[in-house]
Write an enzyme that holds these catalytic residues in place. Sequence first.
Site, PDB file in Angstrom:
ATOM      1  N   LEU A  85      -1.464  -2.427  -5.440  1.00 48.79           N
ATOM      2  CA  LEU A  85      -1.233  -3.378  -4.351  1.00 48.79           C
ATOM      3  C   LEU A  85      -2.529  -3.898  -3.788  1.00 48.79           C
ATOM      4  CD1 LEU A  85       1.496  -1.434  -2.341  1.00 48.79           C
ATOM      5  CD2 LEU A  85       1.865  -3.468  -3.711  1.00 48.79           C
ATOM      6  N   GLY A  86      -3.554  -3.079  -3.820  1.00 51.00           N
ATOM      7  CA  GLY A  86      -4.786  -3.527  -3.187  1.00 51.00           C
ATOM      8  C   GLY A  86      -5.919  -2.581  -3.474  1.00 51.00           C
ATOM      9  N   GLY A  88      -9.601  -0.976  -1.796  1.00 51.29           N
ATOM     10  CA  GLY A  88     -10.424  -0.829  -0.591  1.00 51.29           C
ATOM     11  C   GLY A  88     -11.673  -0.055  -0.908  1.00 51.29           C
ATOM     12  N   VAL A  93      -4.757   1.068  -3.546  1.00 48.43           N
ATOM     13  CA  VAL A  93      -3.434   1.351  -2.996  1.00 48.43           C
ATOM     14  C   VAL A  93      -2.395   0.902  -4.008  1.00 48.43           C
ATOM     15  CG1 VAL A  93      -1.852   0.960  -1.098  1.00 48.43           C
ATOM     16  CG2 VAL A  93      -4.308   0.969  -0.682  1.00 48.43           C
ATOM     17  N   LYS A 110      -2.127   5.732  -1.502  1.00 46.95           N
ATOM     18  CA  LYS A 110      -3.557   5.464  -1.506  1.00 46.95           C
ATOM     19  C   LYS A 110      -4.211   6.511  -2.389  1.00 46.95           C
ATOM     20  CE  LYS A 110      -6.998   3.778   1.490  1.00 46.95           C
ATOM     21  NZ  LYS A 110      -6.821   2.722   2.448  1.00 46.95           N
ATOM     22  N   ASP A 203     -11.357   2.933  11.334  1.00 44.22           N
ATOM     23  CA  ASP A 203     -11.576   1.913  10.304  1.00 44.22           C
ATOM     24  C   ASP A 203     -10.654   0.716  10.550  1.00 44.22           C
ATOM     25  OD1 ASP A 203     -12.689   0.749   8.083  1.00 44.22           O
ATOM     26  OD2 ASP A 203     -11.444   1.828   6.633  1.00 44.22           O
TER      27      ASP A 203
END
Lengths: 1003, 188
Positions: A85-86, A88, A93, A110, A203
Amino acid sequence: MDAARWDRVRSLLERVLDVEPSARAAWIAQACGADQELRADIETLLASDSHTSTLEPPDAAGLARILADCGAGQRVGPYELVRRLGEGGMGAVFLGRRIGADFEQEVAVKLIKRGMDTDDVLRQFQRERALLSSLEHPCIARLLDGGATSDGRPWFAMERIEGEPIDVWCAARALSIRARIALFLQVCSAVQHAHQRLIVHRDLKPSNVLVTADGTPKLLDFGIAKLLVADDGRPRTVAVERRLTPDYASPEQLRGEPVSTATDVYSLGILLYELLAGVQPFRDAADPLAARETPSRPSKQARRLEPAGPSERRIGSRLHRDLDTIALTALEPRVDRRYASVDALAADLRRHLEHLPIQARPATTAYRLSKFVARNRVAVATGSIVITALAAGLIAARAGYLEALEQGERARLRELDAKREALRANSVLELTRRMLSAASPHDVRDKDYTLRRLLDDFDSEAGDWRGEPDVEASVRQTMGVAYLSLGLLEPATRQLSRVLELLPQDSGDVALEAQLAWCDLLHSRADYTGGVERLDSIVARDPAPALLAAALCARGDALRHLGRYDESERDLDRALGLARGLQLPGARLVCNILNELGMTLIELDRRTDGETRMRECIELSRSTFGPRSELVATALNNLGLSMQARGELADAAQTLGEAAEIERELHGADHAGLGQILNNLGLVRIRSGDYAAARPLLEEALRIARSNLGPEHPNVATDLSTLATAHERLGDFAQAEEAFRECLAIRSKALGEEHADTLRALNNLGNLLGRRAKYDEAAELLQRCIEVRRRVLGPDDLALAASLSNLSGVLLNCDQMAEAESAAREAVSIYRARLGPAHVDLAAGLSNLSSVLLRKGDAPGAIAMLRETLEMREKLLDASHPDVSRDMTNLGQTLVEHGELDEGQALLAESLRLHRERGNAPKPTLARTLHWHAVAEERREHAETAEVEYREALELWRGMLGVAHANTRRTAIALVGLLERRGDAQNAQALRTEFQLPPTAKE
Amino acid sequence: MTEQSPAAMTELLNRMAAGDADAGARLLPVLYGELHALAGREMGGLAAKVTLQPTELIHEAWMRLVGGAPQSFENRSHFVGVAARAMRSVLVDHVRRRQAQKRGVDWLRIELDEVVDLFAERAPNLLALDEALERLSKMDAQLGRMVELRFFAGMSVEETAKILGVSEPTVVRGWRIARMWLRRELEV
């Protein structure tokens, strides 16, 4: 190469590939024969046959590695990773599904990058787990589970949130500043919820704040950062690597110092900054820590970004100093100067939204009072317009006075006992403070009540301000001014008269201040004579320059209301000279004086000078209080009205538009001040003949007035009246009648039957009823209006002339010819005497009189008068003005009726062209123009054109007036006649039935 | 991954074409399996550990298909052919976008970047290849499709022959000629 040739090339190639390489050249030479091109093709293609890997499919294993590396398909704990999904700083994730679950539970997993000290992270996770799962807030994504993969990477499973990062969300929807703040406040409440459980996010950044489709912000990764970063601030990692996004880190995080809730406050500050300015304050800073020492103001950043797009431009202009202050307070590099909590930050934002003074700013009285005025403008407007204008200036004048108190003005401290002075200042400020913090601004009447109750309570409760006469006087004076600003004249009078009793006449400037406040009260009661008398005595005492300037300003204002313009100018000139030399109250007083002086000069018909003063006021306000302050809006409004009066309608519209925009930005779309400006703007549009543009403005003005002032306020009646005019000009007679009736009802009740405004409503309604063929009621209303106007205003009054002119039109339709003519002649003679040879009102009167003459059969007289009218209007008005085309229609119709076909038809055609050009032109005149143009066409034997135009006119009439109205019937009869003459008996009969015409009706 | 019968797949395709999002989601792994059945066999050791699931690359290809006008999918082969076309356009679009804008890295870009890099070893200029392929398809539609299936979708000769309904030797010959022509056009 075309397909056929390629076919040949391909088949040769296929065959040559089966040939031994050594024999190919000969084979090709034979196959291609004389076709050299074909041969070259084959040879070059063969030359590019090779066994290199170019254009081989990519290595499938390589593809698989990429896919494997992105983790999809992997199992972590009870979850299977579906897709990424993503990405970082800490890892990727994934969308995860619970393996073997009966129901499809989708989570976000995550997966932390390799290189973290897994044991350390997991130990921390075990410690924090209970705490983290105690976070239950609608704006926080829940942490579900955590663990380590078989190859030793930590993972965490969280509630899956589908949404857009908050910055993207805001930008994509071009959210207003208010909406952004509202969204941000939800984020604050979530962070505060966690802080209460001693969980710091550490964060916070846009990619961790997703906004879901229903507009709810959701915070991701709460507490995760803590698991990954050791207490000493260093990442729990084997390799030295920065895990946190430096763009959003606080200075203490960057320095590797311990973090606290203040760290989140800081990151929220960055987030707020970014939402307001559209840009991240420290992005790509070469030295992030140094950059944090001097963040620039968000509004400045937003302005810098202006070319980026309309949304940024709007944001840039709306950013107030308050928001700058709030963002920069959250971004204080030193923890002890930052907001102490997220709640404190959120509270200030809420106060800003409600026009309350924020806590972060060093509070000066002038600042608090400016907020007070802003917040109470609606309330202030509950009084008459006069009170509104006065109250703003009045509060402003007090600002200087209170500032002097607060700063303990030296001269006065020498005069008076310091302790008593402190008590006085404290008491006054205590009252001010209470006033400022009271009262929800959401409902006007409720707010009045609350603020009023607060004042009443303060008055009745015990307080140490009582007993010392001059302290009590100061407190009461403040209360009196506050009552006055709310338009509550009774309690204001009570307080201020008590002040006058308390203060001995010889107590110096303090007593004079009280006198000045009393004069403001008198002016609020429109008692300008009384005000001037008292102000005379103040001025005669020769008080301190600041007080003298304020008194002269007030007297100049009063004198203008009394029509003593020369004296008003003299006072205001003198006040201006004095105020310009003052430190306190300085620019605000100067601006007020310039505004008043401008209005006086305009009354003196020295419009250029007056407008120059207005512009000076605008410039000074802009340079002192920023480009968009209340004063600027007020002065622009006055300037626009002056331009309007000069007939500079385009300039007026632009200026008023600017005033409206400022007003809207300062106080939102529901503010009474905006309503007034929109009403003025609507009037200008009406004067320009742009009724369609006027109507929505006026409807908006009416809505605002009703919601602020209630349905029966005189200002509502004013708006109704203007709106009705627009309806009328657009041909929407039923709506116009309704609005005029409501207007009349309000005024009769609120102002009395003989008030000038009531009479105007009476006149307008009468005139409209005449146009709706309700002649009896129309005549009755107009005659009543004329009777009162003649008695109250005298025989040569212009308003009287207007009613007479209207009445003549109605009487004409009642066939009372003699009365109609005498009324019309009286009106014209008043107009000629008062207005000179060329004026729009005179033109209207002449137009009316010509109708009477026509009906009398005096065609040459009528035509001469119509020519005079048209010439006058063409000279005075723009060619596109509806009155001009109506005159053309009137004259053209008359000429056609009297056989002057050529000139008549030409005028009608021109009028028709102008009507069509305007698009939404007034329908009655259009219908009439069509009818008479059709008549001319029919006489010229252009039967088809005539029929089309009759039909269009007929539809218009029927829509406006119904089938039974004389105008409708006249056109219907003409059309029936035309059809019968053309032998179209069937359609003619249908029309006769539809319009209930007798079998042989003649025109 | 569950085995899907051709009938079940056609059913899913039709439901997806009718706008059933759930059917689309279930088809995704099937599609992926079709495209990379060969890859799975060749992966050897890796394949044992990793169950391949749809990547974002395929996902985006899928979105293109679903996002377009409803199409009737008669059978798997047809669909795989369409998917290959979509993969080609996803990759080429990505290269174009990458050239057009330098800033703004997101996860999909990273992943696609890696895939593009993989392709670029074999066809350094993907955009030029795309254009040449367009010209080839105009002259010879069959060769064009063959290149899409072989190069962009990674289909084996056997799969390609099945999808195009021709013999394997035809694919071998055609593929060789197509590469000859493309190499000449691209001068690689």
